[in-house]
Scaffold this motif. Sequence first.
Motif, PDB file in Angstrom:
ATOM      1  N   GLU A 144       0.829  -1.209   0.000  1.00  0.00           N
ATOM      2  CA  GLU A 144       0.000   0.000   0.000  1.00  0.00           C
ATOM      3  C   GLU A 144       0.866   1.264   0.000  1.00  0.00           C
ATOM      4  OE1 GLU A 144      -3.425   0.496  -0.220  1.00  0.00           O
ATOM      5  OE2 GLU A 144      -3.379  -1.635  -0.768  1.00  0.00           O
ATOM      6  N   LEU A 145       1.971   1.213   0.724  1.00  0.00           N
ATOM      7  CA  LEU A 145       2.890   2.353   0.729  1.00  0.00           C
ATOM      8  C   LEU A 145       3.465   2.579  -0.666  1.00  0.00           C
ATOM      9  CD1 LEU A 145       4.549   4.587   2.029  1.00  0.00           C
ATOM     10  CD2 LEU A 145       6.127   2.856   2.911  1.00  0.00           C
ATOM     11  N   ALA A 146       3.851   1.503  -1.329  1.00  0.00           N
ATOM     12  CA  ALA A 146       4.371   1.628  -2.694  1.00  0.00           C
ATOM     13  C   ALA A 146       3.330   2.251  -3.624  1.00  0.00           C
ATOM     14  CB  ALA A 146       4.798   0.255  -3.212  1.00  0.00           C
ATOM     15  N   TRP A 147       2.104   1.752  -3.553  1.00  0.00           N
ATOM     16  CA  TRP A 147       1.039   2.318  -4.380  1.00  0.00           C
ATOM     17  C   TRP A 147       0.797   3.786  -4.037  1.00  0.00           C
ATOM     18  CZ3 TRP A 147      -0.373   0.607  -8.763  1.00  0.00           C
ATOM     19  CH2 TRP A 147      -0.459  -0.767  -9.034  1.00  0.00           C
ATOM     20  N   GLY A 148       0.843   4.107  -2.741  1.00  0.00           N
ATOM     21  CA  GLY A 148       0.628   5.492  -2.321  1.00  0.00           C
ATOM     22  C   GLY A 148       1.680   6.433  -2.865  1.00  0.00           C
ATOM     23  N   LEU A 149       2.940   5.990  -2.830  1.00  0.00           N
ATOM     24  CA  LEU A 149       4.028   6.809  -3.380  1.00  0.00           C
ATOM     25  C   LEU A 149       3.833   7.014  -4.876  1.00  0.00           C
ATOM     26  CD1 LEU A 149       7.084   5.250  -1.490  1.00  0.00           C
ATOM     27  CD2 LEU A 149       6.136   7.539  -1.146  1.00  0.00           C
ATOM     28  N   GLU A 150       3.420   5.952  -5.563  1.00  0.00           N
ATOM     29  CA  GLU A 150       3.215   6.068  -7.004  1.00  0.00           C
ATOM     30  C   GLU A 150       2.041   6.992  -7.322  1.00  0.00           C
ATOM     31  OE1 GLU A 150       2.713   3.180 -10.940  1.00  0.00           O
ATOM     32  OE2 GLU A 150       3.046   2.289  -8.966  1.00  0.00           O
ATOM     33  N   LEU A 151       0.947   6.842  -6.580  1.00  0.00           N
ATOM     34  CA  LEU A 151      -0.233   7.684  -6.801  1.00  0.00           C
ATOM     35  C   LEU A 151       0.031   9.161  -6.497  1.00  0.00           C
ATOM     36  CD1 LEU A 151      -3.108   5.495  -5.291  1.00  0.00           C
ATOM     37  CD2 LEU A 151      -2.860   6.176  -7.693  1.00  0.00           C
ATOM     38  N   SER A 152       0.939   9.427  -5.566  1.00  0.00           N
ATOM     39  CA  SER A 152       1.216  10.818  -5.188  1.00  0.00           C
ATOM     40  C   SER A 152       1.884  11.602  -6.313  1.00  0.00           C
ATOM     41  CB  SER A 152       2.124  10.861  -3.953  1.00  0.00           C
ATOM     42  OG  SER A 152       3.470  10.529  -4.288  1.00  0.00           O
ATOM     43  N   GLU A 153       2.526  10.873  -7.226  1.00  0.00           N
ATOM     44  CA  GLU A 153       3.255  11.477  -8.344  1.00  0.00           C
ATOM     45  C   GLU A 153       4.386  12.392  -7.858  1.00  0.00           C
ATOM     46  OE1 GLU A 153       0.119  13.287 -10.661  1.00  0.00           O
ATOM     47  OE2 GLU A 153      -0.144  11.432 -11.813  1.00  0.00           O
ATOM     48  N   ARG A 201       8.033   1.168 -13.306  1.00  0.00           N
ATOM     49  CA  ARG A 201       7.148   2.325 -13.521  1.00  0.00           C
ATOM     50  C   ARG A 201       7.657   3.577 -12.835  1.00  0.00           C
ATOM     51  NH1 ARG A 201       3.177  -1.447 -12.266  1.00  0.00           N
ATOM     52  NH2 ARG A 201       2.849  -0.473 -10.217  1.00  0.00           N
ATOM     53  N   THR A 202       8.323   3.406 -11.673  1.00  0.00           N
ATOM     54  CA  THR A 202       8.758   4.577 -10.887  1.00  0.00           C
ATOM     55  C   THR A 202      10.248   4.853 -11.051  1.00  0.00           C
ATOM     56  OG1 THR A 202       9.139   3.196  -8.918  1.00  0.00           O
ATOM     57  CG2 THR A 202       6.955   4.194  -9.163  1.00  0.00           C
ATOM     58  N   ASN A 203      10.871   4.204 -11.997  1.00  0.00           N
ATOM     59  CA  ASN A 203      12.322   4.279 -12.142  1.00  0.00           C
ATOM     60  C   ASN A 203      12.831   5.709 -12.334  1.00  0.00           C
ATOM     61  OD1 ASN A 203      14.928   3.045 -12.401  1.00  0.00           O
ATOM     62  ND2 ASN A 203      14.813   3.458 -14.587  1.00  0.00           N
ATOM     63  N   GLU A 204      12.053   6.555 -12.999  1.00  0.00           N
ATOM     64  CA  GLU A 204      12.515   7.912 -13.294  1.00  0.00           C
ATOM     65  C   GLU A 204      12.269   8.887 -12.157  1.00  0.00           C
ATOM     66  OE1 GLU A 204      11.156   9.371 -17.010  1.00  0.00           O
ATOM     67  OE2 GLU A 204      12.006   7.709 -18.174  1.00  0.00           O
ATOM     68  N   VAL A 205      11.354   8.568 -11.250  1.00  0.00           N
ATOM     69  CA  VAL A 205      11.018   9.509 -10.166  1.00  0.00           C
ATOM     70  C   VAL A 205      11.403   8.987  -8.788  1.00  0.00           C
ATOM     71  CG1 VAL A 205       9.124  10.586 -11.424  1.00  0.00           C
ATOM     72  CG2 VAL A 205       8.655   8.607  -9.947  1.00  0.00           C
ATOM     73  N   GLY A 206      11.718   7.698  -8.702  1.00  0.00           N
ATOM     74  CA  GLY A 206      11.998   7.126  -7.389  1.00  0.00           C
ATOM     75  C   GLY A 206      13.330   6.413  -7.334  1.00  0.00           C
ATOM     76  N   LEU A 207      13.892   6.367  -6.132  1.00  0.00           N
ATOM     77  CA  LEU A 207      15.128   5.634  -5.890  1.00  0.00           C
ATOM     78  C   LEU A 207      14.924   4.722  -4.694  1.00  0.00           C
ATOM     79  CD1 LEU A 207      18.147   5.225  -6.624  1.00  0.00           C
ATOM     80  CD2 LEU A 207      18.683   7.011  -4.948  1.00  0.00           C
ATOM     81  N   LEU A 208      15.156   3.426  -4.875  1.00  0.00           N
ATOM     82  CA  LEU A 208      15.052   2.464  -3.778  1.00  0.00           C
ATOM     83  C   LEU A 208      16.449   2.144  -3.266  1.00  0.00           C
ATOM     84  CD1 LEU A 208      12.436  -0.039  -5.257  1.00  0.00           C
ATOM     85  CD2 LEU A 208      12.023   1.849  -3.683  1.00  0.00           C
ATOM     86  N   VAL A 209      16.620   2.218  -1.943  1.00  0.00           N
ATOM     87  CA  VAL A 209      17.898   1.916  -1.312  1.00  0.00           C
ATOM     88  C   VAL A 209      17.670   0.774  -0.325  1.00  0.00           C
ATOM     89  CG1 VAL A 209      19.793   2.814   0.090  1.00  0.00           C
ATOM     90  CG2 VAL A 209      18.590   4.333  -1.492  1.00  0.00           C
ATOM     91  N   PRO A 210      18.363  -0.351  -0.459  1.00  0.00           N
ATOM     92  CA  PRO A 210      18.112  -1.482   0.446  1.00  0.00           C
ATOM     93  C   PRO A 210      18.683  -1.271   1.843  1.00  0.00           C
ATOM     94  CG  PRO A 210      19.887  -2.014  -1.079  1.00  0.00           C
ATOM     95  CD  PRO A 210      19.369  -0.666  -1.490  1.00  0.00           C
ATOM     96  N   GLU A 211      17.841  -1.517   2.838  1.00  0.00           N
ATOM     97  CA  GLU A 211      18.228  -1.630   4.254  1.00  0.00           C
ATOM     98  C   GLU A 211      18.623  -0.338   4.971  1.00  0.00           C
ATOM     99  OE1 GLU A 211      17.709  -4.163   6.028  1.00  0.00           O
ATOM    100  OE2 GLU A 211      17.344  -5.669   4.497  1.00  0.00           O
TER     101      GLU A 211
END
Length: 474
Positions: A292-301, A342-352
């Motif tokens: 749900e958090l992932a979807w929320g971040l995506e929906l927020s644009e 889908r979020t590659n251009e606007v988001g950055l995921l960092v593990p741990e």
Amino acid sequence: METRKPTHVVLVSCPGLGHLIPVIELAKRFVLHHNFKVTILAVTSQTSRAETQILNSALTSSLFHFIDIPSPDITALVAQNDTVFTRLCVVMREAKIAIRSILSEITPRPSALIVDIFSTEAIPIARELNIISYVFVASHAWMLALVIYSPVLDELVEGQYVDQKEPLKIPGCKPVQPEDVIEPMLDRNDRQYKEYLAIGNGFLQSDGVLVNTWEELQREELEALREGGLLSEALNMKIPVYAVGPLVRQPELETNSSSESLVKWLDEQPSQSVVYVSFGSGGTLSSEQMRELAWGLELSEQRFLWVVRAPIEKNADAAFFTTGSSGIDEVAKYLPEGFVSRTNEVGLLVPEWAQQVTILGHRAIGGFLTHCGWGSTLESVTNGVPLIAWPLYAEQRMNAALLAEELGVAVRHRVLPIKKVVRREEIAEMVKESVKSNRVRERMKEVQQSGMKALSEGGSSYVALSKIANTIAG
């Protein structure tokens, strides 16, 4: 003329970065501002990359002497389902032997012992050795008030605190809503509740209390705690209380490819456009809440930088004593299908884990979705970054209430995440508000300036620490 030997202070910290980091920062101020000699006794778990980095930095510091006490084996003393709070209390109780031994061998005797809240059982050792003792609270004054008043509430309140219909009253302070109580108060039948009450009583054996807040932020609670205040009178409490914060770590950029690429990515983003998402070094979400958090971040644009770790279904603090090693490929299995691409251009995921202070200090950061640990909160405050309050455990629900309802520097959810899953639409709404709300941003700037002024020479926290230093130095 004989040269006076420097005043020597020993600080004790339990495992966990939320305790160790402020202890280190307090040590630095004693050294740099008062020319004290400082030894830090840290019981460590060494279970996370973050803690390892902090330990390595502390062990090589030229400012203070750092002694790493390996965490005692407590497997025979705790049950499998005992909480992190209980485990920390037992760890520090078992570590008393090592603490006593080290204190006894230091010559000449240290002038003062300063312990964190899980180490109050070491105060009698200081008394035996004729050493002045203080408790350092890495959190805020409202939490301190609740902790030391809880033995009284234990006698006054019948049934579970969370079932009470009225707020819990603390003399001279804001009342606490039943749903916002500290984690050990959620179940009075659990072992951690008895440990918690003992901590509340332990404070009163010390010669004073230091709190990681500042006068202008929590004047009401601090006045209640001090001699002549309503809470102090109710407890017959005679010890002084000093506000010495906000004590936060300074940025220490690692020189490796991952940290450099992270900063490079932030450099490419517009100012105040990125929401930083992190639940601390030990916080986790359920798999459903993570999706749900992932979807929320995506929906927020909105642009985002998310420090992400694999979910653990039952305990929000379940990663506290475990070693994190999940890579992005492992974590991606728990995210919505196609989310990463889908979020590659606007988001950055960092593990741990990521270098939080460096991130929060970057001009691109416009909001911080946080578990509301007090250390993370102060790091955000000192960088002027608005908050999205998402409490998980410990005193974080109190923190969220303080930040959103009294200080106005955070937005928060309608229902506590521990009660139900926060849905994507509400998450998207909070994310957008944190970045775009001028009201929250301006209020955070005011609090930031207040905190910086308190720490500067002549400020309230600077003066308070000078008073302590003068008392210790005699």
